[in-house]
Design a protein around this motif. Structure first.
Motif, PDB file in Angstrom:
ATOM      1  N   UNK A  24       0.813  -1.214   0.000  1.00 55.11           N
ATOM      2  CA  UNK A  24       0.000   0.000   0.000  1.00 55.11           C
ATOM      3  C   UNK A  24       0.849   1.268   0.000  1.00 55.11           C
ATOM      4  N   UNK A  25       2.152   1.115   0.082  1.00 48.26           N
ATOM      5  CA  UNK A  25       3.029   2.272   0.244  1.00 48.26           C
ATOM      6  C   UNK A  25       3.379   2.926  -1.089  1.00 48.26           C
ATOM      7  N   UNK A  26       3.117   4.214  -1.192  1.00 50.13           N
ATOM      8  CA  UNK A  26       3.557   4.983  -2.361  1.00 50.13           C
ATOM      9  C   UNK A  26       4.982   5.469  -2.154  1.00 50.13           C
ATOM     10  N   UNK A  27       5.274   6.021  -0.967  1.00 47.77           N
ATOM     11  CA  UNK A  27       6.613   6.549  -0.705  1.00 47.77           C
ATOM     12  C   UNK A  27       6.738   6.964   0.755  1.00 47.77           C
ATOM     13  N   UNK A  28       7.973   7.191   1.146  1.00 44.37           N
ATOM     14  CA  UNK A  28       8.286   7.843   2.415  1.00 44.37           C
ATOM     15  C   UNK A  28       9.146   9.039   2.056  1.00 44.37           C
ATOM     16  N   UNK A  29       8.705  10.211   2.415  1.00 38.77           N
ATOM     17  CA  UNK A  29       9.434  11.432   2.061  1.00 38.77           C
ATOM     18  C   UNK A  29       9.708  12.270   3.309  1.00 38.77           C
ATOM     19  N   UNK A  30      10.731  13.090   3.204  1.00 38.28           N
ATOM     20  CA  UNK A  30      11.074  14.045   4.259  1.00 38.28           C
ATOM     21  C   UNK A  30      11.276  15.412   3.625  1.00 38.28           C
ATOM     22  N   UNK A  31      11.086  16.479   4.387  1.00 37.65           N
ATOM     23  CA  UNK A  31      11.342  17.817   3.843  1.00 37.65           C
ATOM     24  C   UNK A  31      12.760  17.931   3.293  1.00 37.65           C
ATOM     25  N   UNK A  32      12.906  18.676   2.192  1.00 43.71           N
ATOM     26  CA  UNK A  32      14.186  18.800   1.520  1.00 43.71           C
ATOM     27  C   UNK A  32      14.874  20.121   1.866  1.00 43.71           C
ATOM     28  N   UNK A  33      16.130  20.229   1.444  1.00 44.65           N
ATOM     29  CA  UNK A  33      16.929  21.415   1.768  1.00 44.65           C
ATOM     30  C   UNK A  33      16.308  22.700   1.233  1.00 44.65           C
ATOM     31  N   UNK A  34      15.639  22.593   0.085  1.00 43.01           N
ATOM     32  CA  UNK A  34      15.048  23.809  -0.485  1.00 43.01           C
ATOM     33  C   UNK A  34      13.910  24.355   0.377  1.00 43.01           C
ATOM     34  N   UNK A  35      13.404  23.524   1.327  1.00 40.22           N
ATOM     35  CA  UNK A  35      12.328  23.970   2.208  1.00 40.22           C
ATOM     36  C   UNK A  35      12.838  24.536   3.525  1.00 40.22           C
ATOM     37  N   UNK A  36      14.167  24.551   3.695  1.00 38.17           N
ATOM     38  CA  UNK A  36      14.737  25.093   4.934  1.00 38.17           C
ATOM     39  C   UNK A  36      14.397  26.584   5.055  1.00 38.17           C
ATOM     40  N   UNK A  37      14.110  27.013   6.259  1.00 34.70           N
ATOM     41  CA  UNK A  37      13.734  28.403   6.499  1.00 34.70           C
ATOM     42  C   UNK A  37      12.231  28.626   6.520  1.00 34.70           C
ATOM     43  N   UNK A  38      11.479  27.657   6.013  1.00 36.37           N
ATOM     44  CA  UNK A  38      10.026  27.743   6.055  1.00 36.37           C
ATOM     45  C   UNK A  38       9.528  27.219   7.399  1.00 36.37           C
ATOM     46  N   UNK A  39       8.268  27.525   7.733  1.00 35.03           N
ATOM     47  CA  UNK A  39       7.725  26.959   8.968  1.00 35.03           C
ATOM     48  C   UNK A  39       7.425  25.476   8.765  1.00 35.03           C
ATOM     49  N   UNK A  40       7.126  24.791   9.858  1.00 34.82           N
ATOM     50  CA  UNK A  40       7.007  23.333   9.807  1.00 34.82           C
ATOM     51  C   UNK A  40       5.942  22.862   8.833  1.00 34.82           C
ATOM     52  N   UNK A  41       4.783  23.488   8.867  1.00 36.24           N
ATOM     53  CA  UNK A  41       3.714  23.053   7.975  1.00 36.24           C
ATOM     54  C   UNK A  41       4.094  23.260   6.518  1.00 36.24           C
TER      55      UNK A  41
END
Length: 224
Positions: free
Chosen positions: A135-152
């Motif tokens: 049932x798994x499509x993927x496991x992802x984590x926030x990337x470097x380009x998202x650094x500096x943004x808030x958590x959401x």
């Protein structure tokens, strides 16, 4: 009905976020109490962290077994979940198991959003343990380009890629610390977004109402 939520780490801030999300779901229909492990790590990520939390988790369950109807393990690695099921005669629900199994009922495939890339292999192993890899499509984590943004915002970037590139139809928030972000993300993404704490409370409260608990026939029988 009374349900005790165990945060296996030592973070008071995360404990408060978990409790707020839990109370928001319970809405007075049942009581929730949330406790942390002061002697544990601030963030439970490694297998050593799991081991450090074990004795405190055992003590909480044994000290409170008679006063609560069910227990929730509020960490998306489900640390020591099998051990807690073994020592407890009440329902014990892990937020990872509850949220990922619920995800299979809401869409074709789900993606887990991990807080950090280092945890991705650990989550894959857990998914295989629960026989959910199909049932798994993927496991992802926030990337470097998202650094500096808030958590959401950081989570949104990973979730959008999971939906657009990996064909995910359901998003599972892969950390108890993400509690409370589900509905705002769901509104923007247009797919179900699951808060593991809420999913575990749904399962635990349902088990209590149905009058069922962990089988002690073999695997979780504490008597050899």
């Amino acid at each position: 009905m009374r349900i005790l939520i165990i945060n296996p780490n030592s973070s008071l801030e995360m404990t408060e976020a978990i409790h707020k999300s839990a109370c928001g779901f319970a809405k007075g229909d049942f009581e929730v109490v949330t406790l942390h492990i002061p002697e544990s790590s601030p963030f439970v990520a490694t297998y050593e962290d799991h081991a450090r939390a074990a004795s405190g988790m055992m003590k909480i369950i044994r000290d409170n077994n008679d006063d609560f109807d069910a227990f929730v393990i509020a960490c998306h690695g489900d640390p020591n979940l099998d051990l807690m099921k073994e020592i407890c005669d009440k329902p014990v629900v892990g937020i990872a198991e509850a949220s990922m199994k619920m995800a299979t009922m809401l869409g074709d495939r789900f993606s887990v959003i991990s807080p950090v890339e280092r945890n991705i292999p650990n989550k894959r192993v857990l998914i295989e343990k629960y026989h959910l890899e199909g049932y798994l499509a993927s496991i992802r984590a926030p990337q470097k380009e998202d650094e500096g943004k808030n958590e959401e915002q950081r989570l949104m970037g990973a979730a959008r890629k999971a939906i657009d590139e990996d064909m995910a139809e359901v998003i599972v928030l892969g950390c108890a610390g993400f509690a409370g972000l589900d509905k705002s993300m769901e509104k923007e993404l247009g797919v179900p977004v699951l808060d593991g704490v809420v999913c575990a409370l749904i399962v635990a409260s349902g088990m209590v109402r149905y009058g069922v608990s962990t089988s002690k026939k073999r695997r979780y029988n504490p008597v050899f």
